[in-house]
Design an enzyme around this catalytic site. Sequence first.
Site, mmCIF file in Angstrom:
data_model
loop_
_atom_site.group_PDB
_atom_site.id
_atom_site.type_symbol
_atom_site.label_atom_id
_atom_site.label_comp_id
_atom_site.label_asym_id
_atom_site.label_seq_id
_atom_site.Cartn_x
_atom_site.Cartn_y
_atom_site.Cartn_z
ATOM 1 N N PRO A 14 3.823 -0.512 1.213
ATOM 2 C CA PRO A 14 2.420 0.296 1.400
ATOM 3 C C PRO A 14 2.608 1.332 1.012
ATOM 4 O O PRO A 14 3.424 2.451 1.131
ATOM 5 C CB PRO A 14 2.145 0.265 2.876
ATOM 6 C CG PRO A 14 3.513 -0.409 3.428
ATOM 7 C CD PRO A 14 4.884 -0.671 2.642
ATOM 8 N N GLY A 16 1.827 5.512 1.153
ATOM 9 C CA GLY A 16 2.260 6.861 2.098
ATOM 10 C C GLY A 16 3.655 6.448 2.497
ATOM 11 O O GLY A 16 3.720 7.144 3.575
ATOM 12 N N THR A 20 8.133 7.835 -2.947
ATOM 13 C CA THR A 20 8.558 8.790 -4.469
ATOM 14 C C THR A 20 9.670 9.823 -3.198
ATOM 15 O O THR A 20 11.175 10.478 -4.081
ATOM 16 C CB THR A 20 7.728 8.738 -4.518
ATOM 17 O OG1 THR A 20 6.407 8.259 -4.803
ATOM 18 C CG2 THR A 20 7.569 9.859 -5.520
ATOM 19 N N SER A 335 -2.566 -17.764 5.316
ATOM 20 C CA SER A 335 -1.639 -17.533 7.145
ATOM 21 C C SER A 335 -2.737 -17.344 7.829
ATOM 22 O O SER A 335 -2.217 -17.895 8.855
ATOM 23 C CB SER A 335 -0.643 -16.295 7.126
ATOM 24 O OG SER A 335 -0.995 -14.532 6.107
ATOM 25 N N LYS A 378 2.499 -7.708 10.920
ATOM 26 C CA LYS A 378 1.741 -8.294 12.094
ATOM 27 C C LYS A 378 1.854 -8.073 13.481
ATOM 28 O O LYS A 378 0.573 -7.724 13.784
ATOM 29 C CB LYS A 378 1.029 -9.521 11.336
ATOM 30 C CG LYS A 378 0.592 -10.149 10.227
ATOM 31 C CD LYS A 378 1.450 -11.143 9.686
ATOM 32 C CE LYS A 378 0.692 -11.939 8.337
ATOM 33 N NZ LYS A 378 0.865 -12.872 7.512
#
Length: 434
Positions: A14, A16, A20, A335, A378
């Site tokens: 995801p 943030g 990098t 799901s 999750k």
Amino acid sequence: KNNLKSPIICLYGPPGGGKTSLGRSIAKALGRKYVRMSLGGLKDESEIRGHRKTYIGAMPGRILQNLKKVQSSNPVFILDEIDKVGNDFHGDPSSALLEVLDPEQNTSFYDNFLEMDYDLSKVMFIATCNNLNTIQPALRDRMEIIEVNGYTVEEKMEIAKQHLIPKQVEENGLRKNQLKLSDKVLEYLIDNYTAESGVRGLEKKISKLARYVAVHIAKDEDAPKIETQNLNKILGPAHIKDKYQGNDIAGVVTGLAWTQVGGDILFIETSLSASKNARLTLTGNLGDVMKESATLALEYLKAHPQLLELKPEFFEETAIHIHVPEGATPKDGPSAGIAMLTSLASAFTKRKVKKALAMTGEITLRGKVLPVGGIKEKILAAKRAGIKEIILFEDNRKDMEDIKPHYLKGLQFHYVTKMDEVLDIALLKEKAKN
């Protein structure tokens, strides 16, 4: 060995999450030069391969331009946002990247401007992406995928204390003792002001707090103390919605979803009405796979009415409506299958679902439950939301090994393989009065 053909790494996770930054740290650890090239929105193949010299303004491709810029033939080369490469009439850059990222081919990378082969095999390429589905399959096959998972609340607190707060103190011209955030304040900030897997949103909030303190100091006032009570005044009202809201009505079930910014909980609601022509209505901006899950769940219950002690004619006289709130947000994926099934069964029998229970799993027409992905995100979302029990497929038990035990405190897990096991665990015995 000193001549290692390094594998092409692709850091996937995801936004943030520090993909990098991780590439920059690898360059620092290896003592190599660092190059970053953003591929977001890149549509022209000549950006990779260079232009032929016959064109006005011709220049080498950005791969060779960057190597020239850092004056090194073996840097750590970050290919940022490789999942956001486009294509148009100028060619397909993701196909041009096949030659760059294939260790068998990149010993003789041909640049149109250079008009000769260049050896890229000494370069350590690291790609980053948020979504694997949009990467061309042939390109994905050449890379070694390493998943960079989202952070837990405890991990975010440590990142904030060790990295984000000192960084913002320095950037806003403060002294160390002028911006103090207690563990309680940090936890409240993470829980109520950020809904993300990474820490980019958290850094923005800490930056806002640092600026608030800096303004007071600039006015020759004392540095204000930041407590949970005055966060509302500084940052505005808390806006995170993914808290468990209870299911006091039959037909309401809590499902677990994976999004590109981490895990989330979603509610599935079913209502019934008497009707001469039975029909199934689905609302809530659902994708095709999710619609199919709802149809599957209904067809399974129709084929096995004895499971819920229903008469077959019940289905002919009932119109069924399934809704997934936050209708503006697109939702898709398999799901929510067992949550759809439980929601229907709860509405049909008027038996409520257990309190603080959430579930995730795919279903089949013959009554099996199948495993799903994104389990860590999750489960962390469920814990954030105040869930106490979670139903998962048996094969997902191995995914629990990736999660440190102290993050699972206070959670009870039920592992199932069949749909009827889900209903036995989820539904209360007595019927609801309403």
